[in-house]
Design a protein around this motif. Sequence first.
Motif, PDB file in Angstrom:
ATOM      1  N   VAL A  58      15.031 -14.991  20.898  1.00  0.00           N
ATOM      2  CA  VAL A  58      14.930 -13.623  20.382  1.00  0.00           C
ATOM      3  C   VAL A  58      13.651 -13.454  19.574  1.00  0.00           C
ATOM      4  N   LEU A  59      13.317 -14.459  18.764  1.00  0.00           N
ATOM      5  CA  LEU A  59      12.124 -14.376  17.936  1.00  0.00           C
ATOM      6  C   LEU A  59      10.844 -14.438  18.769  1.00  0.00           C
ATOM      7  N   ALA A  60      10.934 -14.978  19.980  1.00  0.00           N
ATOM      8  CA  ALA A  60       9.741 -15.105  20.823  1.00  0.00           C
ATOM      9  C   ALA A  60       9.300 -13.766  21.395  1.00  0.00           C
ATOM     10  N   PHE A  61      10.217 -12.786  21.480  1.00  0.00           N
ATOM     11  CA  PHE A  61       9.846 -11.488  22.017  1.00  0.00           C
ATOM     12  C   PHE A  61       8.928 -10.755  21.038  1.00  0.00           C
ATOM     13  N   PRO A  62       7.850 -10.163  21.520  1.00  0.00           N
ATOM     14  CA  PRO A  62       7.014  -9.319  20.651  1.00  0.00           C
ATOM     15  C   PRO A  62       7.783  -8.051  20.291  1.00  0.00           C
ATOM     16  N   GLN A  63       8.202  -7.938  19.029  1.00  0.00           N
ATOM     17  CA  GLN A  63       9.143  -6.902  18.642  1.00  0.00           C
ATOM     18  C   GLN A  63       8.626  -5.493  18.906  1.00  0.00           C
ATOM     19  N   LEU A  64       7.408  -5.204  18.466  1.00  0.00           N
ATOM     20  CA  LEU A  64       6.881  -3.854  18.627  1.00  0.00           C
ATOM     21  C   LEU A  64       6.750  -3.491  20.094  1.00  0.00           C
ATOM     22  N   PHE A  80      19.099  -5.723  16.204  1.00  0.00           N
ATOM     23  CA  PHE A  80      19.128  -6.867  17.109  1.00  0.00           C
ATOM     24  C   PHE A  80      17.946  -7.802  16.874  1.00  0.00           C
ATOM     25  N   PHE A  81      16.758  -7.241  16.664  1.00  0.00           N
ATOM     26  CA  PHE A  81      15.598  -8.098  16.480  1.00  0.00           C
ATOM     27  C   PHE A  81      15.471  -8.610  15.046  1.00  0.00           C
ATOM     28  N   ALA A 115      20.938   5.974  17.618  1.00  0.00           N
ATOM     29  CA  ALA A 115      21.588   4.764  18.112  1.00  0.00           C
ATOM     30  C   ALA A 115      20.559   3.749  18.611  1.00  0.00           C
ATOM     31  N   TYR A 116      19.559   4.229  19.327  1.00  0.00           N
ATOM     32  CA  TYR A 116      18.532   3.333  19.873  1.00  0.00           C
ATOM     33  C   TYR A 116      17.772   2.611  18.765  1.00  0.00           C
ATOM     34  N   VAL A 117      17.292   3.361  17.782  1.00  0.00           N
ATOM     35  CA  VAL A 117      16.500   2.759  16.714  1.00  0.00           C
ATOM     36  C   VAL A 117      17.347   1.763  15.926  1.00  0.00           C
ATOM     37  N   ILE A 118      18.591   2.121  15.611  1.00  0.00           N
ATOM     38  CA  ILE A 118      19.466   1.241  14.835  1.00  0.00           C
ATOM     39  C   ILE A 118      19.761  -0.049  15.597  1.00  0.00           C
ATOM     40  N   ILE A 119      20.114   0.077  16.876  1.00  0.00           N
ATOM     41  CA  ILE A 119      20.468  -1.109  17.669  1.00  0.00           C
ATOM     42  C   ILE A 119      19.287  -2.049  17.817  1.00  0.00           C
ATOM     43  N   VAL A 120      18.124  -1.498  18.144  1.00  0.00           N
ATOM     44  CA  VAL A 120      16.958  -2.355  18.387  1.00  0.00           C
ATOM     45  C   VAL A 120      16.496  -3.034  17.109  1.00  0.00           C
ATOM     46  N   LEU A 121      16.426  -2.292  15.994  1.00  0.00           N
ATOM     47  CA  LEU A 121      16.017  -2.909  14.732  1.00  0.00           C
ATOM     48  C   LEU A 121      17.012  -3.972  14.295  1.00  0.00           C
ATOM     49  N   TRP A 137      18.255  -9.922  13.093  1.00  0.00           N
ATOM     50  CA  TRP A 137      19.246 -10.897  12.629  1.00  0.00           C
ATOM     51  C   TRP A 137      18.806 -12.357  12.713  1.00  0.00           C
ATOM     52  N   PRO A 138      17.946 -12.805  13.664  1.00  0.00           N
ATOM     53  CA  PRO A 138      17.637 -14.236  13.718  1.00  0.00           C
ATOM     54  C   PRO A 138      16.985 -14.778  12.444  1.00  0.00           C
ATOM     55  N   TYR A 139      16.144 -13.987  11.793  1.00  0.00           N
ATOM     56  CA  TYR A 139      15.517 -14.459  10.554  1.00  0.00           C
ATOM     57  C   TYR A 139      16.584 -14.781   9.506  1.00  0.00           C
ATOM     58  N   PHE A 140      17.544 -13.874   9.367  1.00  0.00           N
ATOM     59  CA  PHE A 140      18.583 -14.069   8.369  1.00  0.00           C
ATOM     60  C   PHE A 140      19.525 -15.194   8.774  1.00  0.00           C
ATOM     61  N   ALA A 141      19.808 -15.335  10.056  1.00  0.00           N
ATOM     62  CA  ALA A 141      20.685 -16.406  10.524  1.00  0.00           C
ATOM     63  C   ALA A 141      20.115 -17.773  10.154  1.00  0.00           C
TER      64      ALA A 141
END
Length: 332
Positions: A159-165, A201-202, A193-199, A204-208
Amino acid sequence: MTVTAGEFDVDSAIGGEERDTTIAGRSPGQIARSRFRRDKVSMVCLAILVFFILLAIAAPILNAVGVIDPDSGHPDLVQGIGSMPTGHLGGVSSDHWLGVEPQTGRDLLSRVVVGLTSSFIIAASATFIAIFIGTVVGIISGFSGGWVDTGLGRFMDLVLAFPQLLMLLALSQPLKDRLTAMGVPDGNTVDFAYVIIVLGFFGWPYFARIIRGQVLSLREREFVEAARSLGAKGPRIWFTELLPNIWAPILVYMSLILPQYIAAEATLSFLGVGIRPPTPTLGSLLTDSVNYLLVDPMFFWAPGGLLVIIVLAFNLVGDGLRDALDPKSDRH
Protein backbone atom coordinates in the motif's frame (compact mmCIF):
# COMPACT_ATOMS: atom_id res chain seq x y z
CA MET A 1 2.36 8.25 60.78
CA THR A 2 -0.09 5.94 59.08
CA VAL A 3 0.76 4.70 55.61
CA THR A 4 -1.91 3.20 53.34
CA ALA A 5 -1.95 2.16 49.68
CA GLY A 6 -1.76 5.21 47.45
CA GLU A 7 -1.54 7.78 50.27
CA PHE A 8 -0.11 8.54 53.68
CA ASP A 9 -1.40 10.73 56.54
CA VAL A 10 0.78 12.99 58.60
CA ASP A 11 -0.56 14.02 62.01
CA SER A 12 1.49 16.65 63.75
CA ALA A 13 0.94 19.29 66.34
CA ILE A 14 2.05 22.70 65.15
CA GLY A 15 1.47 25.63 67.41
CA GLY A 16 -0.90 23.65 69.55
CA GLU A 17 -3.15 22.76 66.58
CA GLU A 18 -3.43 19.35 65.02
CA ARG A 19 -3.23 19.20 61.21
CA ASP A 20 -4.23 16.31 58.92
CA THR A 21 -2.39 16.40 55.60
CA THR A 22 -3.21 13.79 52.96
CA ILE A 23 -0.94 13.22 49.98
CA ALA A 24 -2.65 11.11 47.34
CA GLY A 25 -1.00 9.37 44.40
CA ARG A 26 -1.89 10.34 40.84
CA SER A 27 -2.65 8.10 37.91
CA PRO A 28 -0.62 8.36 34.66
CA GLY A 29 -3.63 10.04 33.02
CA GLN A 30 -3.80 12.69 35.74
CA ILE A 31 -0.06 13.33 35.43
CA ALA A 32 -0.36 13.68 31.64
CA ARG A 33 -3.27 16.13 31.96
CA SER A 34 -1.33 18.17 34.48
CA ARG A 35 1.72 18.32 32.20
CA PHE A 36 -0.44 19.27 29.22
CA ARG A 37 -2.20 22.07 31.13
CA ARG A 38 1.18 23.60 32.00
CA ASP A 39 1.97 23.96 28.28
CA LYS A 40 0.43 27.38 27.62
CA VAL A 41 0.96 27.26 23.86
CA SER A 42 -0.84 23.91 23.55
CA MET A 43 -3.70 25.13 25.76
CA VAL A 44 -4.20 28.23 23.61
CA CYS A 45 -4.13 26.12 20.45
CA LEU A 46 -6.60 23.67 22.00
CA ALA A 47 -8.98 26.54 22.77
CA ILE A 48 -8.68 27.72 19.15
CA LEU A 49 -9.45 24.23 17.85
CA VAL A 50 -12.44 23.81 20.17
CA PHE A 51 -13.84 27.12 18.90
CA PHE A 52 -13.49 26.15 15.24
CA ILE A 53 -14.86 22.64 15.81
CA LEU A 54 -17.91 24.04 17.60
CA LEU A 55 -18.32 26.59 14.80
CA ALA A 56 -18.18 23.80 12.20
CA ILE A 57 -20.78 21.79 14.13
CA ALA A 58 -23.05 24.83 14.47
CA ALA A 59 -22.72 25.94 10.83
CA PRO A 60 -25.67 23.87 9.48
CA ILE A 61 -27.88 25.24 12.27
CA LEU A 62 -26.73 28.80 11.64
CA ASN A 63 -27.44 28.32 7.94
CA ALA A 64 -30.90 26.89 8.62
CA VAL A 65 -31.97 29.80 10.86
CA GLY A 66 -30.53 32.42 8.51
CA VAL A 67 -27.61 33.66 10.60
CA ILE A 68 -25.27 32.84 7.72
CA ASP A 69 -26.19 32.60 4.04
CA PRO A 70 -23.54 30.96 1.83
CA ASP A 71 -25.67 30.69 -1.31
CA SER A 72 -27.41 34.03 -1.89
CA GLY A 73 -25.60 36.41 -4.23
CA HIS A 74 -25.50 40.18 -3.93
CA PRO A 75 -25.13 41.58 -7.46
CA ASP A 76 -25.29 45.13 -6.12
CA LEU A 77 -22.01 44.58 -4.26
CA VAL A 78 -19.97 43.64 -7.36
CA GLN A 79 -19.40 45.72 -10.44
CA GLY A 80 -16.88 46.67 -13.11
CA ILE A 81 -14.56 44.46 -15.10
CA GLY A 82 -14.70 40.93 -13.72
CA SER A 83 -17.54 41.89 -11.37
CA MET A 84 -15.15 42.73 -8.54
CA PRO A 85 -16.46 43.61 -5.05
CA THR A 86 -16.99 47.26 -4.35
CA GLY A 87 -15.39 48.88 -1.32
CA HIS A 88 -12.16 48.15 0.50
CA LEU A 89 -10.69 44.69 1.13
CA GLY A 90 -13.09 42.89 -1.15
CA GLY A 91 -16.24 44.51 0.16
CA VAL A 92 -15.62 44.20 3.90
CA SER A 93 -18.44 45.87 5.83
CA SER A 94 -20.56 45.46 8.94
CA ASP A 95 -22.83 43.11 6.99
CA HIS A 96 -20.02 41.16 5.34
CA TRP A 97 -17.12 40.85 7.77
CA LEU A 98 -14.80 39.16 5.26
CA GLY A 99 -16.23 40.78 2.17
CA VAL A 100 -17.96 39.04 -0.73
CA GLU A 101 -16.91 36.76 -3.56
CA PRO A 102 -16.11 38.27 -6.95
CA GLN A 103 -18.73 37.75 -9.68
CA THR A 104 -21.38 36.17 -7.39
CA GLY A 105 -21.29 38.59 -4.44
CA ARG A 106 -21.90 35.75 -1.98
CA ASP A 107 -20.93 36.41 1.64
CA LEU A 108 -17.38 35.13 2.10
CA LEU A 109 -17.63 34.55 5.86
CA SER A 110 -20.67 32.30 5.38
CA ARG A 111 -18.86 30.36 2.65
CA VAL A 112 -15.78 29.90 4.82
CA VAL A 113 -17.82 28.69 7.83
CA VAL A 114 -19.77 26.17 5.74
CA GLY A 115 -16.54 25.12 4.01
CA LEU A 116 -14.99 24.54 7.42
CA THR A 117 -17.78 22.07 8.21
CA SER A 118 -17.21 20.15 4.98
CA SER A 119 -13.45 19.98 5.53
CA PHE A 120 -13.83 18.80 9.12
CA ILE A 121 -16.32 16.08 8.11
CA ILE A 122 -13.89 14.74 5.51
CA ALA A 123 -10.82 14.95 7.75
CA ALA A 124 -12.50 13.44 10.83
CA SER A 125 -14.06 10.57 8.87
CA ALA A 126 -10.83 9.73 7.04
CA THR A 127 -8.89 9.91 10.32
CA PHE A 128 -11.33 7.50 11.99
CA ILE A 129 -10.98 5.01 9.12
CA ALA A 130 -7.18 5.21 9.11
CA ILE A 131 -6.88 4.88 12.90
CA PHE A 132 -9.43 2.06 13.14
CA ILE A 133 -7.82 -0.05 10.41
CA GLY A 134 -4.30 0.82 11.53
CA THR A 135 -5.03 -0.07 15.17
CA VAL A 136 -6.63 -3.43 14.35
CA VAL A 137 -3.97 -4.43 11.83
CA GLY A 138 -1.11 -3.19 14.02
CA ILE A 139 -2.33 -5.10 17.08
CA ILE A 140 -2.90 -8.33 15.16
CA SER A 141 0.43 -8.06 13.34
CA GLY A 142 2.49 -7.23 16.42
CA PHE A 143 0.85 -9.78 18.72
CA SER A 144 0.59 -12.72 16.31
CA GLY A 145 4.08 -12.65 14.85
CA GLY A 146 5.18 -15.36 12.42
CA TRP A 147 3.57 -15.62 9.00
CA VAL A 148 0.69 -13.33 10.04
CA ASP A 149 3.08 -10.52 10.88
CA THR A 150 5.07 -11.14 7.70
CA GLY A 151 2.00 -11.17 5.48
CA LEU A 152 0.48 -8.03 6.98
CA GLY A 153 3.88 -6.32 6.83
CA ARG A 154 4.22 -7.03 3.12
CA PHE A 155 0.67 -5.80 2.50
CA MET A 156 1.52 -2.54 4.30
CA ASP A 157 4.61 -2.20 2.13
CA LEU A 158 2.47 -2.74 -0.98
CA VAL A 159 0.00 0.00 0.00
CA LEU A 160 2.82 2.39 0.87
CA ALA A 161 4.50 1.69 -2.48
CA PHE A 162 1.64 3.29 -4.42
CA PRO A 163 2.20 6.97 -5.27
CA GLN A 164 -0.66 8.41 -3.23
CA LEU A 165 -1.33 11.61 -5.17
CA LEU A 166 -1.19 9.83 -8.52
CA MET A 167 -3.57 7.15 -7.27
CA LEU A 168 -5.97 9.78 -5.97
CA LEU A 169 -6.12 11.34 -9.42
CA ALA A 170 -6.25 8.06 -11.32
CA LEU A 171 -8.93 6.44 -9.16
CA SER A 172 -11.20 9.47 -9.05
CA GLN A 173 -13.73 8.71 -11.78
CA PRO A 174 -13.60 4.86 -11.66
CA LEU A 175 -14.15 4.77 -7.90
CA LYS A 176 -16.91 7.36 -8.03
CA ASP A 177 -18.65 5.34 -10.76
CA ARG A 178 -18.33 2.20 -8.64
CA LEU A 179 -19.74 3.94 -5.56
CA THR A 180 -22.65 5.27 -7.62
CA ALA A 181 -23.34 1.75 -8.93
CA MET A 182 -23.38 0.51 -5.32
CA GLY A 183 -26.17 2.95 -4.48
CA VAL A 184 -24.29 6.01 -3.24
CA PRO A 185 -26.19 9.11 -4.49
CA ASP A 186 -24.38 10.98 -7.24
CA GLY A 187 -23.15 14.50 -6.62
CA ASN A 188 -21.72 15.76 -3.35
CA THR A 189 -22.42 12.50 -1.50
CA VAL A 190 -20.26 10.40 -3.81
CA ASP A 191 -17.58 13.11 -3.78
CA PHE A 192 -17.45 13.03 0.02
CA ALA A 193 -17.39 9.22 0.04
CA TYR A 194 -14.57 9.06 -2.51
CA VAL A 195 -12.29 11.52 -0.72
CA ILE A 196 -12.91 9.92 2.70
CA ILE A 197 -12.33 6.35 1.49
CA VAL A 198 -9.18 7.11 -0.47
CA LEU A 199 -7.57 9.25 2.25
CA GLY A 200 -8.43 6.69 4.93
CA PHE A 201 -7.19 3.73 2.89
CA PHE A 202 -3.82 5.24 2.03
CA GLY A 203 -3.31 6.59 5.56
CA TRP A 204 -3.66 3.51 7.77
CA PRO A 205 -0.34 1.69 7.01
CA TYR A 206 1.75 4.43 8.66
CA PHE A 207 -0.26 4.15 11.86
CA ALA A 208 -0.33 0.34 11.74
CA ARG A 209 3.46 0.29 11.85
CA ILE A 210 3.47 2.57 14.90
CA ILE A 211 0.96 0.35 16.72
CA ARG A 212 2.84 -2.80 15.72
CA GLY A 213 6.01 -1.45 17.32
CA GLN A 214 4.12 -0.62 20.53
CA VAL A 215 2.53 -4.08 20.66
CA LEU A 216 5.89 -5.80 20.14
CA SER A 217 7.13 -4.14 23.33
CA LEU A 218 3.97 -5.00 25.27
CA ARG A 219 3.18 -8.58 24.29
CA GLU A 220 5.78 -10.08 26.64
CA ARG A 221 4.78 -7.95 29.63
CA GLU A 222 3.54 -9.55 32.85
CA PHE A 223 -0.10 -8.50 32.48
CA VAL A 224 -0.29 -10.13 29.04
CA GLU A 225 1.30 -13.33 30.35
CA ALA A 226 -1.15 -13.30 33.24
CA ALA A 227 -4.09 -13.00 30.84
CA ARG A 228 -2.73 -15.91 28.82
CA SER A 229 -2.31 -18.07 31.91
CA LEU A 230 -5.95 -17.41 32.79
CA GLY A 231 -7.04 -18.72 29.41
CA ALA A 232 -7.63 -15.46 27.53
CA LYS A 233 -7.51 -15.86 23.77
CA GLY A 234 -6.22 -13.52 21.04
CA PRO A 235 -9.16 -11.10 20.56
CA ARG A 236 -9.68 -10.68 24.30
CA ILE A 237 -6.00 -9.89 24.83
CA TRP A 238 -5.94 -7.53 21.85
CA PHE A 239 -8.79 -5.31 22.95
CA THR A 240 -8.86 -5.66 26.75
CA GLU A 241 -5.15 -5.87 27.57
CA LEU A 242 -3.20 -4.26 24.73
CA LEU A 243 -5.56 -1.56 23.42
CA PRO A 244 -5.89 0.34 26.76
CA ASN A 245 -2.08 0.58 26.88
CA ILE A 246 -1.61 2.15 23.43
CA TRP A 247 -4.07 5.04 23.71
CA ALA A 248 -1.23 7.57 23.99
CA PRO A 249 0.17 7.06 20.44
CA ILE A 250 -3.40 6.90 19.12
CA LEU A 251 -4.18 10.35 20.53
CA VAL A 252 -0.93 11.85 19.29
CA TYR A 253 -1.23 10.37 15.80
CA MET A 254 -4.86 11.50 15.55
CA SER A 255 -3.88 15.08 16.36
CA LEU A 256 -1.19 14.98 13.68
CA ILE A 257 -2.99 13.18 10.86
CA LEU A 258 -6.26 15.14 11.05
CA PRO A 259 -4.71 18.44 9.89
CA GLN A 260 -2.89 16.54 7.14
CA TYR A 261 -6.23 15.36 5.84
CA ILE A 262 -7.66 18.87 5.98
CA ALA A 263 -4.74 20.03 3.84
CA ALA A 264 -5.09 16.96 1.59
CA GLU A 265 -8.76 17.77 0.97
CA ALA A 266 -7.73 21.28 -0.01
CA THR A 267 -5.15 19.84 -2.40
CA LEU A 268 -7.68 17.48 -4.00
CA SER A 269 -10.20 20.27 -4.47
CA PHE A 270 -7.45 22.43 -5.97
CA LEU A 271 -6.67 19.64 -8.46
CA GLY A 272 -10.34 19.28 -9.36
CA VAL A 273 -11.03 15.79 -7.92
CA GLY A 274 -12.43 16.83 -4.55
CA ILE A 275 -15.84 18.22 -3.63
CA ARG A 276 -17.56 19.82 -6.61
CA PRO A 277 -19.47 23.13 -6.51
CA PRO A 278 -21.72 24.49 -5.19
CA THR A 279 -20.76 22.89 -1.84
CA PRO A 280 -17.89 24.96 -0.44
CA THR A 281 -14.80 23.53 1.26
CA LEU A 282 -11.62 25.31 2.25
CA GLY A 283 -9.92 23.69 -0.73
CA SER A 284 -12.56 24.72 -3.26
CA LEU A 285 -12.55 28.28 -1.92
CA LEU A 286 -8.77 28.42 -2.34
CA THR A 287 -9.14 27.07 -5.87
CA ASP A 288 -11.67 29.76 -6.77
CA SER A 289 -9.54 32.51 -5.21
CA VAL A 290 -6.28 31.84 -7.06
CA ASN A 291 -7.25 33.94 -10.06
CA TYR A 292 -8.07 36.90 -7.80
CA LEU A 293 -5.00 36.80 -5.56
CA LEU A 294 -3.64 40.18 -6.67
CA VAL A 295 -6.87 42.07 -7.21
CA ASP A 296 -8.84 40.68 -4.25
CA PRO A 297 -6.39 39.22 -1.69
CA MET A 298 -9.08 38.87 1.00
CA PHE A 299 -10.78 36.19 -1.11
CA PHE A 300 -7.57 34.15 -0.90
CA TRP A 301 -6.42 34.91 2.64
CA ALA A 302 -9.76 34.22 4.35
CA PRO A 303 -9.82 30.46 3.60
CA GLY A 304 -6.03 30.21 3.25
CA GLY A 305 -5.31 31.90 6.57
CA LEU A 306 -7.93 29.80 8.34
CA LEU A 307 -6.40 26.64 6.91
CA VAL A 308 -2.95 27.66 8.15
CA ILE A 309 -4.26 28.48 11.63
CA ILE A 310 -6.11 25.16 11.99
CA VAL A 311 -3.23 23.01 10.72
CA LEU A 312 -0.71 24.86 12.91
CA ALA A 313 -2.97 24.59 15.98
CA PHE A 314 -3.45 20.85 15.48
CA ASN A 315 0.30 20.32 15.07
CA LEU A 316 1.11 22.28 18.23
CA VAL A 317 -1.55 20.42 20.21
CA GLY A 318 -0.07 17.17 18.90
CA ASP A 319 3.39 18.23 20.06
CA GLY A 320 1.96 19.12 23.47
CA LEU A 321 0.21 15.75 23.77
CA ARG A 322 3.36 13.90 22.79
CA ASP A 323 5.40 15.73 25.42
CA ALA A 324 2.72 15.33 28.10
CA LEU A 325 2.41 11.59 27.49
CA ASP A 326 6.17 11.01 27.32
CA PRO A 327 7.63 10.70 30.84
CA LYS A 328 11.13 11.26 29.42
CA SER A 329 10.23 14.66 28.01
CA ASP A 330 12.06 17.59 29.62
CA ARG A 331 9.84 20.39 28.27
CA HIS A 332 7.70 20.46 31.42
